[in-house]
Design a protein around this motif. Structure first.
Motif, short mmCIF file in Angstrom:
data_model
loop_
_atom_site.label_atom_id
_atom_site.label_comp_id
_atom_site.label_asym_id
_atom_site.label_seq_id
_atom_site.Cartn_x
_atom_site.Cartn_y
_atom_site.Cartn_z
N TYR A 116 -5.39 6.00 0.96
CA TYR A 116 -4.59 4.82 0.64
C TYR A 116 -4.97 4.25 -0.73
O TYR A 116 -6.14 4.30 -1.14
N SER A 122 2.95 -5.17 3.95
CA SER A 122 2.39 -5.33 5.30
C SER A 122 2.78 -6.62 6.00
O SER A 122 2.76 -6.69 7.23
N LEU A 142 -1.83 -10.00 7.62
CA LEU A 142 -2.60 -9.24 8.60
C LEU A 142 -3.96 -9.85 8.81
O LEU A 142 -4.62 -10.28 7.85
N TYR A 157 0.83 -1.21 0.00
CA TYR A 157 0.00 0.00 0.00
C TYR A 157 0.86 1.26 0.00
O TYR A 157 2.04 1.25 0.35
N LEU A 162 -1.55 -1.57 10.58
CA LEU A 162 -0.69 -1.49 9.39
C LEU A 162 0.70 -1.02 9.79
O LEU A 162 0.83 -0.13 10.65
N LEU A 212 -8.33 -2.17 5.90
CA LEU A 212 -8.41 -3.63 5.97
C LEU A 212 -9.76 -4.15 5.47
O LEU A 212 -9.83 -5.22 4.87
#
Length: 635
Positions: free
Chosen positions: A470, A429, A432, A234, A438, A448
């Motif tokens: 983002y 990341s 997750l 990201y 993050l 998310l």
């Protein structure tokens, strides 16, 4: 206004101001529902021949969310919203409103134009000096993004539903026997003696062996199953990073100031304390006179020099009593007219005579008075500059995020994109879960949520998070799985030890209970372990909490089933991960004369409670009889 409401959320004076909010939050904080006309695919519920659209649901939810955020003065996290079930409540309220509207129409209930105008003219926040003022009315509506037609239609609907409520509740009657039974239910109290067995006290006793751990893991594999996980790349565009790039011109500041004069105006304010003795509307003359005499005695004590705040704590029946009757600084329009007139006639330190209002009888004290004033541009220009800079930085961050998104769309990859001649760094990341933070950004539920809605290799559009904008791409997805024992051995040991300690604490409690039921006193049972015999003190069955134990409906129900003849329950109780053994020490039963001395006020209070219960039951029956079809998994 909102800060004042937050400080006095339980107070008498804001109840009159929440008329617009009380409509099951459907209209939100002064904003009517936005009826988005979506296609039939967006219908989320059908109530008879009425449809509730996704747009209506979203608007009701957003208004409810905004109301709570403004009341509590901080943004609600996704977890808090989930726990409060705001989305489900918003849809349920829309369904309830539709049912009520249909039933009111079936019964032929109506509200005339004269009744509507009378209602609006009586609302204190549209009045100046106790009289309806059209300019104030239009200004208040404008600030809340309302038109007169929309507001008046809403008020008519509210009055219609109030009429429906009155129709349903009108047949409610309360006998003296029923009142006594309810009073007994509320006022009977018990006192318990108990021993507590806390599993944490057994940590040194619990033995941990490798074989036992592996067996525990095998028997409880589901406890260690991982949630679905994603790995993303990201880019975050933070508004703070763009602050140095924005320019705020003097004319921007002047324009903002002119457009937001109300924001920088400070009307006259009085720092007020009060003592309230409540009176129900239409209270009988003898009840009124009894309250007036009691308040006159308090007023005489104030005038002889006794501390006003101490008297308020001792005698006031308002929620502000705990703060010595402190209402904070109040403005015109925030109080009911009777109280406002008296309050704004006081000078600092002065105390009013007895003031009567729809809520009861008051004594007021002005602690301080602030004259009305307007902030000058020079006084607030730096504040304005910061606000404009933040907004421009936010807009620039979003614009850069959108530019990046289109560049990625053209190139087919996130790495190597240049913006303003500089390479945009991409963050990976690692795997997750839904609630994980993050890297370099912290918790971002919206990001998310977007990630878990994408397949491997898919990229998102621009996502607005709590710390910026983002663009992300899903690099890996893994479904839930049970890990190898070695990967979670530490977690297994923690859970095994917790389980073993719990078993030891429960066993010790059961052994103590057996002795107690055999006639041994608690003190003798406690002595070998060094435990102290504790006492709850008296509590009622309606308190919801057992003092020094916590909330437990089971303990409360059992405690009130005990008697002098059979004072010990037949089992151990677990409350907040601790085990309790207890016995009845004493019971307090109120005298019927106590109830008769307060009969009129108790009768009115119980009648209202019974009316509310009758209406809930009626509404539940109406819903069961009606054709309600919910097309989403929200309720």
């Amino acid at each position: 206004m909102l800060s004042y409401m937050r400080r006095n959320a339980g107070s008498w004076l804001i109840k009159a101001m929440l008329v617009g909010v009380a409509l099951s939050f459907v209209i939100g904080f002064g904003i009517l529902p936005t009826l988005h006309e979506g296609d039939p695919g967006f219908v989320v519920a059908e109530v008879g021949d009425r449809r509730i659209t996704r747009g209506q649901w979203d608007a009701a939810y957003e208004n409810m969310l905004k109301f709570y955020q403004q009341m509590y003065n901080y943004p609600l996290t996704q977890e808090m919203v989930k726990q409060m079930r705001l989305r489900e409540t918003a849809l349920d309220n829309l369904i309830t409103r539709a049912l009520e509207q249909q039933e009111a129409a079936r019964l032929g209930l109506q509200v005339s134009d004269d009744e509507l105008q009378g209602r609006i003219r009586s609302l204190p926040y549209f009045q100046r000096n106790g009289v309806f003022d059209r300019d104030v009315y239009l200004r208040v509506l404008s600030r809340n993004q309302l038109t007169p037609d929309a507001f008046e239609n809403d008020q008519r609907e509210q009055m219609l539903l109030e009429r429906l409520h009155q129709f349903v509740r009108g047949a409610v009657k309360v006998s003296e026997l029923e009142l006594w039974q309810n009073y007994l239910l509320e006022q009977e109290k018990v006192d318990l003696q108990f021993l507590v067995f806390d599993p944490t006290d057994y940590r040194d006793t619990a033995r941990v062996e490798e074989e036992s751990l592996r067996k525990f893991f095998k028997e409880n594999e589901e406890l260690f199953r991982t949630s679905e996980r994603v790995e993303i790349s990201y880019v975050r565009f933070s508004p703070e990073a763009y602050l140095p790039r924005v320019e705020v011109r003097p004319e921007d500041i002047e324009e903002y100031y002119e457009l937001h004069l109300d924001e920088f105006s400070h009307p006259e304010e009085v720092r007020l304390r009060h003592i309230l003795l409540k009176l129900e509307p239409g209270a009988k003359e003898d009840v009124f006179e009894e309250k007036r005499r009691a308040l006159q005695e308090i007023l005489e004590k104030v005038r002889k020099g006794e501390d006003f705040s101490a008297l308020a704590r001792a005698h006031s029946e308002d929620a502000t009593a705990i703060r010595g009757g402190d209402l904070g600084y109040v403005k015109r329009g925030e109080l009911v007219p009777e109280v406002e007139s008296a309050a704004f006639a006081l000078k600092p330190g002065e105390v009013s005579d007895i003031v009567s209002s729809p809520f009861g009888l008051h004594i007021l004290k002005a602690e301080d008075v602030r004259a009305a004033r307007q902030d000058t541009l020079d006084e607030v220009k730096e504040r304005i500059r910061e606000e404009i800079a933040r907004e421009k930085a936010r807009q620039l961050a979003r614009r850069k995020a959108e530019e990046f998104f289109w560049e990625v769309k053209k190139s087919g990859k996130m790495e190597g994109i240049l913006l303003d001649g500089e390479a945009v760094p991409v963050t990976s990341s690692g795997l997750l879960g839904p609630d994980d933070p993050l890297p370099n950004a912290g918790r971002e539920p919206a990001v998310l949520q977007a990630a878990f809605g994408l397949e491997k290799g898919e990229r998102s559009a621009v996502v607005k998070g709590e710390r910026g904008f983002y663009v992300l791409e899903v690099r890996e997805r893994r479904g839930p799985e049970i890990p190898a024992f070695e990967a979670v051995r530490e977690q297994v040991e923690v859970k095994y030890r917790d389980s073993a300690c719990r078993d030891l604490a429960k066993k010790a409690a059961e052994q103590a209970l057996e002795k107690l039921r055999g006639g041994a006193p608690l003190e003798k049972i406690a002595a070998p372990s060094g435990k102290a015999v504790q006492e709850t003190g008296f509590f009622s069955r309606l308190s919801g909490m057992v003092p020094r134990m916590g909330k437990s409906d089971e303990v409360v129900a059992t405690a009130f089933s005990l008697s002098e003849k059979d004072p010990v329950p037949d089992r151990v109780f677990e409350v907040n991960q601790k085990f309790y053994v207890f016995r009845l020490k004493d019971r307090m039963i109120p005298a019927r004369e106590e109830m008769l001395a307060k009969k009129e006020s108790l009768l009115e209070e119980y009648r209202k409670s019974k009316e509310a219960e009758v209406y809930r039951d009626w509404l539940s029956g109406l819903r069961e009889r009606s054709h309600v079809k919910v097309k989403v998994k929200a309720l």
